[in-house]
Design a protein around this motif. Structure first.
Motif, PDB file in Angstrom:
ATOM      1  N   THR A  46      40.387  15.258  45.087  1.00  0.00           N
ATOM      2  CA  THR A  46      40.021  13.863  44.864  1.00  0.00           C
ATOM      3  C   THR A  46      38.567  13.626  45.260  1.00  0.00           C
ATOM      4  N   ALA A  47      38.021  12.506  44.796  1.00  0.00           N
ATOM      5  CA  ALA A  47      36.619  12.194  45.095  1.00  0.00           C
ATOM      6  C   ALA A  47      36.414  12.113  46.612  1.00  0.00           C
TER       7      ALA A  47
ATOM      8  N   LEU B  35      46.589   8.872  52.002  1.00  0.00           N
ATOM      9  CA  LEU B  35      46.125   8.788  50.613  1.00  0.00           C
ATOM     10  C   LEU B  35      47.053   9.569  49.674  1.00  0.00           C
ATOM     11  N   ALA B  36      47.519  10.715  50.141  1.00  0.00           N
ATOM     12  CA  ALA B  36      48.435  11.504  49.309  1.00  0.00           C
ATOM     13  C   ALA B  36      49.743  10.761  49.100  1.00  0.00           C
ATOM     14  N   THR B  37      50.162  10.008  50.128  1.00  0.00           N
ATOM     15  CA  THR B  37      51.420   9.255  50.033  1.00  0.00           C
ATOM     16  C   THR B  37      51.368   8.212  48.924  1.00  0.00           C
ATOM     17  N   SER B  45      57.289  12.758  44.774  1.00  0.00           N
ATOM     18  CA  SER B  45      57.223  13.123  46.193  1.00  0.00           C
ATOM     19  C   SER B  45      57.274  14.633  46.423  1.00  0.00           C
ATOM     20  N   ALA B  46      57.698  15.392  45.411  1.00  0.00           N
ATOM     21  CA  ALA B  46      57.723  16.851  45.560  1.00  0.00           C
ATOM     22  C   ALA B  46      56.321  17.418  45.763  1.00  0.00           C
ATOM     23  N   GLY B  47      55.316  16.706  45.306  1.00  0.00           N
ATOM     24  CA  GLY B  47      53.941  17.213  45.413  1.00  0.00           C
ATOM     25  C   GLY B  47      53.190  16.718  46.633  1.00  0.00           C
ATOM     26  N   LEU B  48      53.874  16.002  47.538  1.00  0.00           N
ATOM     27  CA  LEU B  48      53.171  15.371  48.669  1.00  0.00           C
ATOM     28  C   LEU B  48      52.501  16.401  49.589  1.00  0.00           C
ATOM     29  N   GLY B  49      53.210  17.477  49.893  1.00  0.00           N
ATOM     30  CA  GLY B  49      52.653  18.498  50.789  1.00  0.00           C
ATOM     31  C   GLY B  49      51.418  19.146  50.191  1.00  0.00           C
ATOM     32  N   LEU B  50      51.535  19.532  48.931  1.00  0.00           N
ATOM     33  CA  LEU B  50      50.400  20.169  48.253  1.00  0.00           C
ATOM     34  C   LEU B  50      49.240  19.192  48.115  1.00  0.00           C
TER      35      LEU B  50
END
Lengths: 109, 212
Positions: A46-47, B35-37, B45-50
């Motif tokens: 991300t930015a 921010l990822a959340t 939600s499967a991609g939250l860790g990555l």
């Protein structure tokens, strides 16, 4: 979105300039951070650009640059590898609370 | 009577600076997780860790690059929150519109986030190359503050959405149709006007009808 990012990076830069009491070439900074974002974005990142608050505190405290280089990236790197475990142990309400804090900080600013 | 140390002689040494950097690093971890959340909630939600790992890596790259070239000594980089509120609905719609398994949707979300970062990077680079930095600083402060404040409002709103679980950005794209009454038309219209930019108020206003 690009405009908002552009505004944000220049506002951060202005804030740090005032705190550090020195002028910098904003064009040079923009070129550099632009290249970083192109590379980071190519990998799905991300930015990312200058953190106003952290940089101002570091400048005001006069921290040792080498020490900061050792401490900050090291934690980020370790956290990168432990991200899945961190996500697993941090409850959703904590992440949402952090998000709310970030949003309220932006509103306050 | 003891005199307190102050001024340049009281500056922290390498070890203290490293600890200070580590504390800021821990703060950055929480920031990236938050921010990822906002992107990877609900069906994604499967991609939250990555996503947390990728955002941390983005912050790391920005920090190292700033250490290398920035005129500010020292400067720290971090994944930015300002555009997330605008980007999250678009990412949700793009990802959940993708056909295939959940992994494909997560990959689409990463692609959308990456493309936005590349576009932002190109804009930064072009602005620097064309020497528009000084010109862009003449952007009226109330307008800039309004943009950022409305982004902050959207982040707070998103946090409430995540906490209550009733609606989520990820679920926006999964809504079957736009039919039916919009739950908060006045609020989103006001938000659009607050942004002071038609190009951002339109998608927010349109998507708000799916926040059900």
């Amino acid at each position: 979105m690009v405009l908002v990012n552009l505004i944000a990076v220049l506002l951060n830069m202005s804030g740090v300039e005032i705190a550090a009491r020195r002028d910098v070439s904003e064009n040079r900074e923009l070129r550099g951070i632009g290249l970083v974002n192109i590379v980071v974005g190519a990998f799905g990142g991300t930015a990312s650009f200058m953190q106003g608050g952290g940089t101002i505190i570091a400048t005001r405290l006069g921290v040792h640059r080498a020490g900061l280089v050792a401490g900050h990236p090291a934690v980020l790197l370790v956290a990168c590898f432990l991200a899945a475990q961190i996500v697993a142990v941090v409850p959703t309400f904590v992440a949402a609370g952090l998000l709310m804090f970030i949003g309220l900080s932006m509103l306050e600013d | 009577m003891r005199s307190s140390k102050a001024g340049p002689e009281a500056q922290p040494g390498p070890l203290q600076s490293a600890i200070f950097g580590a504390v800021l690093g821990v703060d950055a971890v929480g920031h990236c997780l938050a921010l990822a959340t906002i992107f990877f909630t609900g069906a994604l939600s499967a991609g939250l860790g990555l996503a947390t790992a990728v955002f941390l890596m983005s912050s790391l790259c920005a920090t190292l690059a700033l250490f290398a070239f920035s005129q500010f000594r020292p400067a720290l980089g971090i994944a930015q929150d300002t555009s997330v509120a605008i980007l999250a609905p678009a990412v949700g719609i793009a990802a959940l519109g993708a056909s295939g398994p959940p992994q494909a949707q997560v990959a689409t979300a990463f692609a959308a986030i990456g493309i936005s970062a590349v576009l932002s990077g190109l804009a930064f680079w072009l602005a620097g190359r064309l020497r528009l930095g000084r010109l862009l600083r003449m952007f009226p402060y109330p307008v800039a503050a309004g943009f950022l404040a409305s982004s902050g409002f959207l982040l707070v709103y998103s946090a409430i959405v995540i906490l209550t679980g009733a609606r989520s950005y990820a679920a926006i794209g999964a809504a079957p149709s736009l039919s039916g009454s919009c739950p908060m038309p006045g609020q989103t219209a006001g938000l659009g006007r607050g942004r002071g930019c038609g190009c951002t108020s339109w998608p927010i206003g349109a998507r708000s009808c799916r926040w059900r």
